[in-house]
Design a protein around this motif. Structure first.
Motif, PDB file in Angstrom:
ATOM      1  N   GLY A  32     -17.964 -22.415  30.760  1.00 22.03           N
ATOM      2  CA  GLY A  32     -17.557 -23.392  31.806  1.00 22.03           C
ATOM      3  C   GLY A  32     -17.609 -22.693  33.236  1.00 22.03           C
ATOM      4  O   GLY A  32     -18.397 -21.785  33.297  1.00 22.03           O
ATOM      5  N   LYS A  33     -16.967 -23.216  34.318  1.00 27.60           N
ATOM      6  CA  LYS A  33     -16.991 -22.572  35.404  1.00 27.60           C
ATOM      7  C   LYS A  33     -16.308 -21.234  35.440  1.00 27.60           C
ATOM      8  O   LYS A  33     -16.486 -20.402  36.419  1.00 27.60           O
ATOM      9  N   CYS A  34     -15.282 -20.962  34.546  1.00 27.38           N
ATOM     10  CA  CYS A  34     -14.706 -19.473  34.307  1.00 27.38           C
ATOM     11  C   CYS A  34     -14.059 -19.129  35.740  1.00 27.38           C
ATOM     12  O   CYS A  34     -14.168 -18.104  36.295  1.00 27.38           O
ATOM     13  N   SER A  35     -13.558 -20.252  36.682  1.00 22.59           N
ATOM     14  CA  SER A  35     -13.005 -20.109  37.768  1.00 22.59           C
ATOM     15  C   SER A  35     -11.416 -19.608  37.506  1.00 22.59           C
ATOM     16  O   SER A  35     -11.122 -20.006  36.450  1.00 22.59           O
ATOM     17  N   PRO A  36     -10.777 -19.032  38.591  1.00 24.29           N
ATOM     18  CA  PRO A  36      -9.429 -18.679  38.108  1.00 24.29           C
ATOM     19  C   PRO A  36      -8.464 -19.713  37.605  1.00 24.29           C
ATOM     20  O   PRO A  36      -7.726 -19.649  36.792  1.00 24.29           O
ATOM     21  N   GLU A  37      -8.881 -21.029  38.355  1.00 18.36           N
ATOM     22  CA  GLU A  37      -7.904 -21.995  37.670  1.00 18.36           C
ATOM     23  C   GLU A  37      -8.245 -22.530  36.440  1.00 18.36           C
ATOM     24  O   GLU A  37      -7.392 -23.153  35.581  1.00 18.36           O
ATOM     25  N   ASP A  38      -9.242 -22.249  35.903  1.00 21.35           N
ATOM     26  CA  ASP A  38      -9.709 -22.387  34.377  1.00 21.35           C
ATOM     27  C   ASP A  38      -8.983 -21.575  33.420  1.00 21.35           C
ATOM     28  O   ASP A  38      -9.251 -22.065  32.347  1.00 21.35           O
ATOM     29  N   ALA A  43      -8.134 -19.737  28.000  1.00 21.18           N
ATOM     30  CA  ALA A  43      -7.328 -18.654  27.204  1.00 21.18           C
ATOM     31  C   ALA A  43      -6.852 -19.302  25.931  1.00 21.18           C
ATOM     32  O   ALA A  43      -7.026 -18.949  24.726  1.00 21.18           O
ATOM     33  N   LYS A  44      -6.371 -20.730  26.132  1.00 19.57           N
ATOM     34  CA  LYS A  44      -6.029 -21.665  25.072  1.00 19.57           C
ATOM     35  C   LYS A  44      -7.457 -21.802  23.987  1.00 19.57           C
ATOM     36  O   LYS A  44      -7.049 -21.725  22.645  1.00 19.57           O
ATOM     37  N   ARG A  45      -8.502 -22.084  24.799  1.00 22.36           N
ATOM     38  CA  ARG A  45      -9.817 -22.238  23.972  1.00 22.36           C
ATOM     39  C   ARG A  45      -9.910 -21.219  23.076  1.00 22.36           C
ATOM     40  O   ARG A  45     -10.180 -21.239  21.845  1.00 22.36           O
ATOM     41  N   LEU A  46     -10.097 -19.832  23.653  1.00 21.52           N
ATOM     42  CA  LEU A  46     -10.200 -18.804  22.850  1.00 21.52           C
ATOM     43  C   LEU A  46      -9.205 -18.543  21.610  1.00 21.52           C
ATOM     44  O   LEU A  46      -9.622 -18.189  20.556  1.00 21.52           O
ATOM     45  N   ALA A  66      -7.574 -12.024  30.675  1.00 27.83           N
ATOM     46  CA  ALA A  66      -6.802 -10.775  29.905  1.00 27.83           C
ATOM     47  C   ALA A  66      -5.235 -10.996  29.879  1.00 27.83           C
ATOM     48  O   ALA A  66      -4.570 -11.115  29.032  1.00 27.83           O
ATOM     49  N   ALA A  67      -4.964 -11.209  31.301  1.00 28.98           N
ATOM     50  CA  ALA A  67      -3.695 -11.608  31.700  1.00 28.98           C
ATOM     51  C   ALA A  67      -3.078 -12.794  30.875  1.00 28.98           C
ATOM     52  O   ALA A  67      -1.792 -12.907  30.629  1.00 28.98           O
ATOM     53  N   GLU A  68      -3.922 -13.937  31.209  1.00 29.87           N
ATOM     54  CA  GLU A  68      -3.369 -14.996  30.481  1.00 29.87           C
ATOM     55  C   GLU A  68      -3.159 -15.030  29.019  1.00 29.87           C
ATOM     56  O   GLU A  68      -2.308 -15.581  28.468  1.00 29.87           O
ATOM     57  N   LEU A  69      -4.198 -14.208  28.290  1.00 32.43           N
ATOM     58  CA  LEU A  69      -4.049 -13.911  26.878  1.00 32.43           C
ATOM     59  C   LEU A  69      -3.107 -13.373  26.474  1.00 32.43           C
ATOM     60  O   LEU A  69      -2.271 -13.779  25.336  1.00 32.43           O
ATOM     61  N   THR A  70      -2.686 -12.473  27.201  1.00 35.75           N
ATOM     62  CA  THR A  70      -1.435 -11.473  26.959  1.00 35.75           C
ATOM     63  C   THR A  70      -0.136 -11.658  27.751  1.00 35.75           C
ATOM     64  O   THR A  70       0.926 -11.375  27.012  1.00 35.75           O
ATOM     65  N   GLY A  71      -0.073 -12.527  28.691  1.00 34.21           N
ATOM     66  CA  GLY A  71       1.008 -12.701  29.306  1.00 34.21           C
ATOM     67  C   GLY A  71       1.631 -11.698  30.167  1.00 34.21           C
ATOM     68  O   GLY A  71       2.612 -11.301  30.611  1.00 34.21           O
ATOM     69  N   VAL A  88      -8.525  -7.849  23.760  1.00 36.01           N
ATOM     70  CA  VAL A  88      -7.088  -8.335  23.552  1.00 36.01           C
ATOM     71  C   VAL A  88      -7.089  -8.735  21.975  1.00 36.01           C
ATOM     72  O   VAL A  88      -8.167  -9.204  21.567  1.00 36.01           O
ATOM     73  N   THR A  89      -6.153  -8.209  21.421  1.00 35.08           N
ATOM     74  CA  THR A  89      -6.051  -8.832  19.965  1.00 35.08           C
ATOM     75  C   THR A  89      -4.859  -9.744  19.820  1.00 35.08           C
ATOM     76  O   THR A  89      -3.947  -9.484  20.378  1.00 35.08           O
ATOM     77  N   VAL A  90      -5.192 -11.019  19.205  1.00 36.40           N
ATOM     78  CA  VAL A  90      -4.077 -11.884  18.872  1.00 36.40           C
ATOM     79  C   VAL A  90      -3.998 -11.889  17.478  1.00 36.40           C
ATOM     80  O   VAL A  90      -4.821 -12.276  16.811  1.00 36.40           O
ATOM     81  N   GLU A  91      -2.736 -11.559  17.130  1.00 38.70           N
ATOM     82  CA  GLU A  91      -2.328 -11.689  15.626  1.00 38.70           C
ATOM     83  C   GLU A  91      -1.997 -13.001  15.187  1.00 38.70           C
ATOM     84  O   GLU A  91      -1.616 -14.046  15.775  1.00 38.70           O
TER      85      GLU A  91
END
Length: 108
Positions: A32-38, A43-46, A66-71, A88-91
């Motif tokens: 997608g646009k991969c802009s900061p607001e996206d 992150a949810k999609r991934l 990475a920050a959005e994925l990990t918090g 980033v590893t998501v269990e």
């Protein structure tokens, strides 16, 4: 092995993604646009996709994703920094871990 490869539409990122996509016999999916607001939606999609995903993006959005994925907040990269690889590893439980790897040659 990767299960999905994403890239922005810029030539440089698509060229980087193409190497892995060809090796894994995968298509490159646009992020997608991969802009900061996206970043929250991306992150949810991934996370929803699961698997081992390669995302090839830019110095200003990669730490944001990475920050959005990990918090966990991460510093911005300078335009000349190309040596950071964020893993980033998501269990299954939703717990995330972040490892930052560095490629050679290192950028100052």
């Amino acid at each position: 092995p990767f299960t999905k490869v994403f890239s922005t539409n810029y030539k440089r990122t698509r060229m980087t993604a193409a190497l892995v996509a060809a090796q894994e016999n995968l298509d490159i999916s646009p992020c997608g646009k991969c802009s900061p607001e996206d970043m929250p939606a991306l992150a949810k999609r991934l996370k929803d996709l699961g698997g081992t995903i390669l995302m090839v993006a830019h110095s200003h959005t990669t730490p944001m994703l990475a920050a959005e994925l990990t918090g966990k907040p991460l510093p911005e990269l300078a335009e000349h920094q190309y040596d950071h690889v964020y893993v980033v590893t998501v269990e299954d439980s939703g717990k995330t871990t972040l490892t930052i790897q560095y490629t050679e040659p290192r950028t100052p």
